[in-house]
Design a protein around this motif. Structure first.
Motif, mmCIF file in Angstrom:
data_model
loop_
_atom_site.group_PDB
_atom_site.id
_atom_site.type_symbol
_atom_site.label_atom_id
_atom_site.label_comp_id
_atom_site.label_asym_id
_atom_site.label_seq_id
_atom_site.Cartn_x
_atom_site.Cartn_y
_atom_site.Cartn_z
ATOM 1 N N TRP A 54 0.835 -1.198 0.000
ATOM 2 C CA TRP A 54 0.000 0.000 0.000
ATOM 3 C C TRP A 54 0.876 1.258 0.000
ATOM 4 C CZ3 TRP A 54 -1.836 3.088 4.505
ATOM 5 C CH2 TRP A 54 -2.874 3.943 4.164
ATOM 6 N N ILE A 55 1.908 1.249 0.826
ATOM 7 C CA ILE A 55 2.832 2.391 0.884
ATOM 8 C C ILE A 55 3.583 2.527 -0.436
ATOM 9 C CG2 ILE A 55 4.922 3.245 2.011
ATOM 10 C CD1 ILE A 55 3.802 1.971 4.607
ATOM 11 N N ILE A 56 4.031 1.402 -0.986
ATOM 12 C CA ILE A 56 4.711 1.436 -2.284
ATOM 13 C C ILE A 56 3.755 1.937 -3.362
ATOM 14 C CG2 ILE A 56 5.737 -0.002 -4.084
ATOM 15 C CD1 ILE A 56 6.902 -1.729 -1.828
ATOM 16 N N GLY A 57 2.495 1.542 -3.281
ATOM 17 C CA GLY A 57 1.492 2.005 -4.239
ATOM 18 C C GLY A 57 1.304 3.511 -4.196
ATOM 19 N N GLY B 253 -3.100 1.344 -7.742
ATOM 20 C CA GLY B 253 -3.502 1.927 -6.462
ATOM 21 C C GLY B 253 -4.852 1.428 -5.983
ATOM 22 N N GLY B 254 -5.807 1.289 -6.899
ATOM 23 C CA GLY B 254 -7.129 0.822 -6.518
ATOM 24 C C GLY B 254 -7.112 -0.598 -5.980
ATOM 25 N N LEU B 255 -6.334 -1.461 -6.618
ATOM 26 C CA LEU B 255 -6.235 -2.853 -6.177
ATOM 27 C C LEU B 255 -5.571 -2.936 -4.815
ATOM 28 C CD1 LEU B 255 -6.588 -5.856 -6.774
ATOM 29 C CD2 LEU B 255 -4.338 -5.812 -7.860
ATOM 30 N N ILE B 256 -4.537 -2.146 -4.595
ATOM 31 C CA ILE B 256 -3.842 -2.139 -3.311
ATOM 32 C C ILE B 256 -4.798 -1.683 -2.203
ATOM 33 C CG2 ILE B 256 -1.939 -1.093 -2.029
ATOM 34 C CD1 ILE B 256 -0.676 -2.674 -4.107
ATOM 35 N N HIS B 257 -5.580 -0.645 -2.473
ATOM 36 C CA HIS B 257 -6.522 -0.156 -1.466
ATOM 37 C C HIS B 257 -7.581 -1.206 -1.167
ATOM 38 C CE1 HIS B 257 -4.390 3.431 -1.828
ATOM 39 N NE2 HIS B 257 -5.362 4.331 -1.775
ATOM 40 N N ILE C 265 -9.694 -5.381 2.627
ATOM 41 C CA ILE C 265 -9.970 -6.790 2.917
ATOM 42 C C ILE C 265 -9.136 -7.253 4.108
ATOM 43 C CG2 ILE C 265 -9.727 -9.138 2.033
ATOM 44 C CD1 ILE C 265 -10.438 -7.972 -0.743
ATOM 45 N N ALA C 266 -7.853 -6.882 4.148
ATOM 46 C CA ALA C 266 -6.990 -7.256 5.274
ATOM 47 C C ALA C 266 -7.504 -6.657 6.576
ATOM 48 C CB ALA C 266 -5.566 -6.806 5.009
ATOM 49 N N LEU C 267 -7.986 -5.434 6.528
ATOM 50 C CA LEU C 267 -8.520 -4.787 7.726
ATOM 51 C C LEU C 267 -9.767 -5.513 8.228
ATOM 52 C CD1 LEU C 267 -8.232 -2.394 9.654
ATOM 53 C CD2 LEU C 267 -9.688 -1.094 8.109
ATOM 54 N N VAL C 268 -10.638 -5.912 7.318
ATOM 55 C CA VAL C 268 -11.848 -6.641 7.699
ATOM 56 C C VAL C 268 -11.480 -7.979 8.333
ATOM 57 C CG1 VAL C 268 -13.880 -7.818 6.787
ATOM 58 C CG2 VAL C 268 -13.344 -5.495 6.041
#
Length: 45
Positions: free
Chosen positions: A13-16, A23-27, A32-35
Motif C-alpha cells: 500500500w505504501i509502495i502504491g 492503487g485501486g487494487l492495493i486499497h 480486505i486485510a482490515l476486515v
C-alpha cells in the motif's frame, strides 16, 4: 500468518502511494486485510 499478510499488504500500500501503480487494487486488498483483522479480533484468536 495473518500478521504477515497484513504487513505485506501495508508495505504494498505504501509502495502504491509512492509509485501509484495499481492503487485501486492495493486499497481494496488493504480493506480486505482490515476486515479480516477485525473479524479475528472479535473472535478472539
Amino acid at each position: 500468518m495473518i500478521w504477515t499478510i497484513i504487513g505485506i499488504l501495508l508495505l504494498f500500500w505504501i509502495i502504491g502511494f509512492a509509485i501509484d501503480i495499481a492503487g485501486g487494487l492495493i486499497h481494496l486488498l488493504l480493506v480486505i486485510a482490515l476486515v479480516v483483522f477485525i473479524v479475528n479480533m472479535i473472535r478472539g484468536r
